[in-house]
Design a protein around this motif. Structure first.
Motif, PDB file in Angstrom:
ATOM      1  N   LEU A   1      46.950  37.470  38.505  1.00  0.00           N
ATOM      2  CA  LEU A   1      46.028  36.476  37.968  1.00  0.00           C
ATOM      3  C   LEU A   1      45.081  37.120  36.964  1.00  0.00           C
ATOM      4  CD1 LEU A   1      45.099  34.352  41.125  1.00  0.00           C
ATOM      5  CD2 LEU A   1      46.639  33.741  39.258  1.00  0.00           C
ATOM      6  N   ARG A   2      44.600  38.320  37.289  1.00  0.00           N
ATOM      7  CA  ARG A   2      43.704  39.020  36.361  1.00  0.00           C
ATOM      8  C   ARG A   2      44.415  39.282  35.030  1.00  0.00           C
ATOM      9  NH1 ARG A   2      39.202  42.284  36.955  1.00  0.00           N
ATOM     10  NH2 ARG A   2      39.355  42.096  39.238  1.00  0.00           N
ATOM     11  N   GLN A   3      45.651  39.780  35.114  1.00  0.00           N
ATOM     12  CA  GLN A   3      46.423  40.083  33.909  1.00  0.00           C
ATOM     13  C   GLN A   3      46.641  38.831  33.068  1.00  0.00           C
ATOM     14  OE1 GLN A   3      47.392  43.285  33.198  1.00  0.00           O
ATOM     15  NE2 GLN A   3      48.033  42.568  31.201  1.00  0.00           N
ATOM     16  N   PHE A   4      46.939  37.702  33.733  1.00  0.00           N
ATOM     17  CA  PHE A   4      47.192  36.456  33.006  1.00  0.00           C
ATOM     18  C   PHE A   4      45.936  35.966  32.298  1.00  0.00           C
ATOM     19  CE2 PHE A   4      47.085  31.835  32.748  1.00  0.00           C
ATOM     20  CZ  PHE A   4      48.266  31.566  32.072  1.00  0.00           C
ATOM     21  N   PHE A   5      44.811  35.922  33.010  1.00  0.00           N
ATOM     22  CA  PHE A   5      43.602  35.331  32.439  1.00  0.00           C
ATOM     23  C   PHE A   5      42.893  36.252  31.447  1.00  0.00           C
ATOM     24  CE2 PHE A   5      44.064  32.495  36.108  1.00  0.00           C
ATOM     25  CZ  PHE A   5      43.856  31.274  35.488  1.00  0.00           C
ATOM     26  N   MET A   6      43.272  37.533  31.411  1.00  0.00           N
ATOM     27  CA  MET A   6      42.663  38.443  30.443  1.00  0.00           C
ATOM     28  C   MET A   6      43.017  38.083  29.005  1.00  0.00           C
ATOM     29  SD  MET A   6      42.826  42.184  32.306  1.00  0.00           S
ATOM     30  CE  MET A   6      42.648  43.035  30.746  1.00  0.00           C
ATOM     31  N   GLN A   7      44.070  37.263  28.808  1.00  0.00           N
ATOM     32  CA  GLN A   7      44.403  36.846  27.450  1.00  0.00           C
ATOM     33  C   GLN A   7      43.359  35.891  26.883  1.00  0.00           C
ATOM     34  OE1 GLN A   7      47.746  33.852  27.101  1.00  0.00           O
ATOM     35  NE2 GLN A   7      47.894  34.215  29.323  1.00  0.00           N
TER      36      GLN A   7
ATOM     37  N   GLU B   1      42.273  22.365  32.123  1.00  0.00           N
ATOM     38  CA  GLU B   1      43.585  22.752  31.596  1.00  0.00           C
ATOM     39  C   GLU B   1      44.604  22.918  32.727  1.00  0.00           C
ATOM     40  OE1 GLU B   1      44.529  23.168  28.434  1.00  0.00           O
ATOM     41  OE2 GLU B   1      42.555  22.651  27.630  1.00  0.00           O
ATOM     42  N   ASP B   2      45.867  22.652  32.405  1.00  0.00           N
ATOM     43  CA  ASP B   2      46.993  22.962  33.278  1.00  0.00           C
ATOM     44  C   ASP B   2      47.764  24.109  32.635  1.00  0.00           C
ATOM     45  OD1 ASP B   2      46.922  20.934  35.451  1.00  0.00           O
ATOM     46  OD2 ASP B   2      47.060  19.545  33.774  1.00  0.00           O
ATOM     47  N   LEU B   3      47.822  25.252  33.312  1.00  0.00           N
ATOM     48  CA  LEU B   3      48.454  26.448  32.764  1.00  0.00           C
ATOM     49  C   LEU B   3      49.672  26.835  33.600  1.00  0.00           C
ATOM     50  CD1 LEU B   3      45.193  28.536  32.147  1.00  0.00           C
ATOM     51  CD2 LEU B   3      46.384  27.041  30.528  1.00  0.00           C
ATOM     52  N   ILE B   4      50.606  27.530  32.990  1.00  0.00           N
ATOM     53  CA  ILE B   4      51.827  27.967  33.678  1.00  0.00           C
ATOM     54  C   ILE B   4      51.707  29.444  34.038  1.00  0.00           C
ATOM     55  CG2 ILE B   4      54.324  28.165  33.581  1.00  0.00           C
ATOM     56  CD1 ILE B   4      53.319  25.312  33.526  1.00  0.00           C
ATOM     57  N   ILE B   5      51.733  29.754  35.334  1.00  0.00           N
ATOM     58  CA  ILE B   5      51.696  31.129  35.819  1.00  0.00           C
ATOM     59  C   ILE B   5      52.909  31.353  36.712  1.00  0.00           C
ATOM     60  CG2 ILE B   5      50.382  32.857  37.092  1.00  0.00           C
ATOM     61  CD1 ILE B   5      47.854  31.348  36.478  1.00  0.00           C
ATOM     62  N   LYS B   6      53.755  32.288  36.322  1.00  0.00           N
ATOM     63  CA  LYS B   6      54.976  32.602  37.073  1.00  0.00           C
ATOM     64  C   LYS B   6      55.825  31.353  37.304  1.00  0.00           C
ATOM     65  CE  LYS B   6      54.944  35.825  40.173  1.00  0.00           C
ATOM     66  NZ  LYS B   6      54.723  36.636  41.389  1.00  0.00           N
ATOM     67  N   GLY B   7      55.882  30.510  36.269  1.00  0.00           N
ATOM     68  CA  GLY B   7      56.699  29.305  36.332  1.00  0.00           C
ATOM     69  C   GLY B   7      56.087  28.157  37.111  1.00  0.00           C
ATOM     70  N   VAL B   8      54.827  28.304  37.547  1.00  0.00           N
ATOM     71  CA  VAL B   8      54.153  27.270  38.331  1.00  0.00           C
ATOM     72  C   VAL B   8      52.967  26.720  37.547  1.00  0.00           C
ATOM     73  CG1 VAL B   8      52.884  26.799  40.454  1.00  0.00           C
ATOM     74  CG2 VAL B   8      54.839  28.347  40.494  1.00  0.00           C
ATOM     75  N   SER B   9      52.802  25.404  37.558  1.00  0.00           N
ATOM     76  CA  SER B   9      51.677  24.772  36.877  1.00  0.00           C
ATOM     77  C   SER B   9      50.445  24.821  37.776  1.00  0.00           C
ATOM     78  CB  SER B   9      52.013  23.312  36.540  1.00  0.00           C
ATOM     79  OG  SER B   9      50.877  22.656  35.988  1.00  0.00           O
ATOM     80  N   VAL B  10      49.396  25.473  37.300  1.00  0.00           N
ATOM     81  CA  VAL B  10      48.134  25.534  38.045  1.00  0.00           C
ATOM     82  C   VAL B  10      47.083  24.745  37.278  1.00  0.00           C
ATOM     83  CG1 VAL B  10      48.689  27.781  39.025  1.00  0.00           C
ATOM     84  CG2 VAL B  10      47.348  27.671  36.921  1.00  0.00           C
ATOM     85  N   HIS B  11      46.122  24.211  38.019  1.00  0.00           N
ATOM     86  CA  HIS B  11      45.064  23.409  37.391  1.00  0.00           C
ATOM     87  C   HIS B  11      43.738  24.170  37.439  1.00  0.00           C
ATOM     88  CE1 HIS B  11      43.066  19.785  35.954  1.00  0.00           C
ATOM     89  NE2 HIS B  11      42.112  20.026  36.841  1.00  0.00           N
ATOM     90  N   ILE B  12      43.051  24.217  36.309  1.00  0.00           N
ATOM     91  CA  ILE B  12      41.790  24.939  36.201  1.00  0.00           C
ATOM     92  C   ILE B  12      40.632  23.937  36.195  1.00  0.00           C
ATOM     93  CG2 ILE B  12      40.499  26.690  34.942  1.00  0.00           C
ATOM     94  CD1 ILE B  12      43.312  27.542  35.846  1.00  0.00           C
ATOM     95  N   SER B  13      39.668  24.168  37.061  1.00  0.00           N
ATOM     96  CA  SER B  13      38.490  23.302  37.084  1.00  0.00           C
ATOM     97  C   SER B  13      37.246  24.144  37.290  1.00  0.00           C
ATOM     98  CB  SER B  13      38.610  22.243  38.196  1.00  0.00           C
ATOM     99  OG  SER B  13      38.765  22.867  39.458  1.00  0.00           O
ATOM    100  N   ASN B  14      36.100  23.520  37.158  1.00  0.00           N
ATOM    101  CA  ASN B  14      34.834  24.236  37.239  1.00  0.00           C
ATOM    102  C   ASN B  14      34.486  24.575  38.680  1.00  0.00           C
ATOM    103  OD1 ASN B  14      32.385  25.313  36.326  1.00  0.00           O
ATOM    104  ND2 ASN B  14      31.324  23.391  36.710  1.00  0.00           N
ATOM    105  N   ALA B  15      34.041  25.810  38.903  1.00  0.00           N
ATOM    106  CA  ALA B  15      33.535  26.217  40.216  1.00  0.00           C
ATOM    107  C   ALA B  15      32.026  26.326  40.089  1.00  0.00           C
ATOM    108  CB  ALA B  15      34.140  27.556  40.641  1.00  0.00           C
ATOM    109  N   GLU B  16      31.340  25.235  40.312  1.00  0.00           N
ATOM    110  CA  GLU B  16      29.899  25.197  40.071  1.00  0.00           C
ATOM    111  C   GLU B  16      29.159  26.020  41.113  1.00  0.00           C
ATOM    112  OE1 GLU B  16      28.527  21.253  39.817  1.00  0.00           O
ATOM    113  OE2 GLU B  16      29.832  20.695  38.157  1.00  0.00           O
ATOM    114  N   PRO B  17      28.034  26.637  40.717  1.00  0.00           N
ATOM    115  CA  PRO B  17      27.231  27.393  41.676  1.00  0.00           C
ATOM    116  C   PRO B  17      26.823  26.522  42.842  1.00  0.00           C
ATOM    117  CG  PRO B  17      26.462  27.769  39.435  1.00  0.00           C
ATOM    118  CD  PRO B  17      27.456  26.651  39.368  1.00  0.00           C
ATOM    119  N   LYS B  18      26.823  27.115  44.037  1.00  0.00           N
ATOM    120  CA  LYS B  18      26.573  26.313  45.232  1.00  0.00           C
ATOM    121  C   LYS B  18      25.184  25.713  45.260  1.00  0.00           C
ATOM    122  CE  LYS B  18      25.558  30.414  48.039  1.00  0.00           C
ATOM    123  NZ  LYS B  18      26.014  31.194  49.189  1.00  0.00           N
TER     124      LYS B  18
END
Length: 327
Positions: free
Chosen positions: A206-212, A245-262
């Protein structure tokens, strides 16, 4: 064995930076991306043909040309999908940040024994410090467990805010005080929620993917596995740009959303829960904390069906789970 470096630049006519290679002569893409966020490869100009040639990349490892790295200058490659206006906007942001003035940063979680000199000695490793202060009780003179620091350069301030700090044996957080966020400017999170993850996705992948997209400071995958992860960027603008955004990681569609501070969400959802008496939609929980937290978690997209609709049997999220989701 002496460490070997190769010369890398963002453009051919720019001053290059030396990047260390591995013992076997290869260079890790992650090493390049740490200095050039978003980098996906390298190229160089052939001394023979004068044409640009790509450097071979296999599983995140850059391999030297046939005659070795030599004294050539290697130019960073970025994803072709990145639009030129996005690149221009990024450059404009860098210029703007260079002109920005620094602010007082609050340092939270200081050990009682930490002095202002200790604080200055620690933060001086990040850049020139022009002010430090440990807040103390007026009557006793004892530390209140927090203080303030200010840097001469904006770059130093950004670097300090992007990570946690071990000061006198204790983890401390350094951030802008709430008063520095204008009344119309909400606190922006550098963390994103990655839904629909699969169990074969590792933190390193995941780190390698999102570093782009930008510098990644942390990746968190809950244990036991719950089909989601959190990724934290050094730049909150990168995090904001990926939300929805919906991104493809290792052939799987993942959904990105906001992780708001608690602190932005927890109290609001607890109030909506009606102090354990009135639930969501008028339901009553009868003082059952487990049911309450299950419903609160459902509000942020995790609950009995797992994450974003993935089926999962009898999942019960605890108070710790909730706080982790909203950090």
């Amino acid at each position: 064995m002496a460490e070997m470096y190769i010369r890398v630049a963002e453009e051919e006519n720019e001053e290059p930076m030396e990047i260390p290679s591995e013992d076997d002569g290869t260079v890790l893409l992650s090493t390049v991306a740490a200095q050039f966020p978003g980098a996906c490869g390298l190229r160089y100009r052939s001394p023979v043909s004068q044409c640009m040639r790509g450097v071979r990349l296999v599983d995140g490892i850059l391999h030297a040309p046939e005659n070795g790295w030599g004294n050539l200058v290697y130019v960073v490659n970025y994803p072709k999908g990145r639009k030129m206006d996005e690149i221009d906007a990024s450059s404009a942001t860098k210029i703007k940040r260079g002109d920005q003035k620094t602010s007082d940063l609050i340092v939270l979680g200081l050990p009682w024994k930490t002095t202002e000199q200790d604080l200055k000695d620690y933060f001086s490793t990040f850049g020139e410090v022009i002010m430090v202060q440990v807040k103390r009780d007026v009557k006793t003179g004892n530390s209140k467990g927090f203080g303030f620091v200010r840097f001469a350069e904006w770059e130093s301030q950004g670097k300090v805010m992007s990570q946690r700090h071990m000061i006198d044996g204790r983890w401390c957080d350094c951030k802008l005080p709430n008063s520095k966020q204008g009344p119309d400017e909400p606190m922006r999170s550098r963390k994103v929620f990655v839904g629909r993850c699969t169990e074969d996705m590792t933190a390193d992948e995941l780190r390698q993917f999102f570093m782009q997209y930008g510098e990644v400071t942390d990746v968190f995958i809950p244990k036991p596995f719950r089909a989601f992860a959190f990724v934290t960027f050094a730049d909150d603008q990168v995090a904001a740009s990926l939300c929805g955004e919906d991104l493809i990681i290792k052939g799987v569609s993942v959904h990105i959303s906001n992780a708001e501070p608690k602190h932005n969400n927890t109290r609001q959802m607890m109030e909506r829960a009606g102090r354990f008496g009135n639930g969501f939609g008028g339901q009553s929980f009868g003082g059952n904390r487990s049911d309450l937290y299950r419903h609160v978690c459902l509000e942020v997209g995790v609950g009995e069906k797992g994450v974003w609709g993935q089926k999962k049997k009898n999942v019960l999220y605890t108070e710790w789970d909730l706080s982790k989701c909203l950090e």
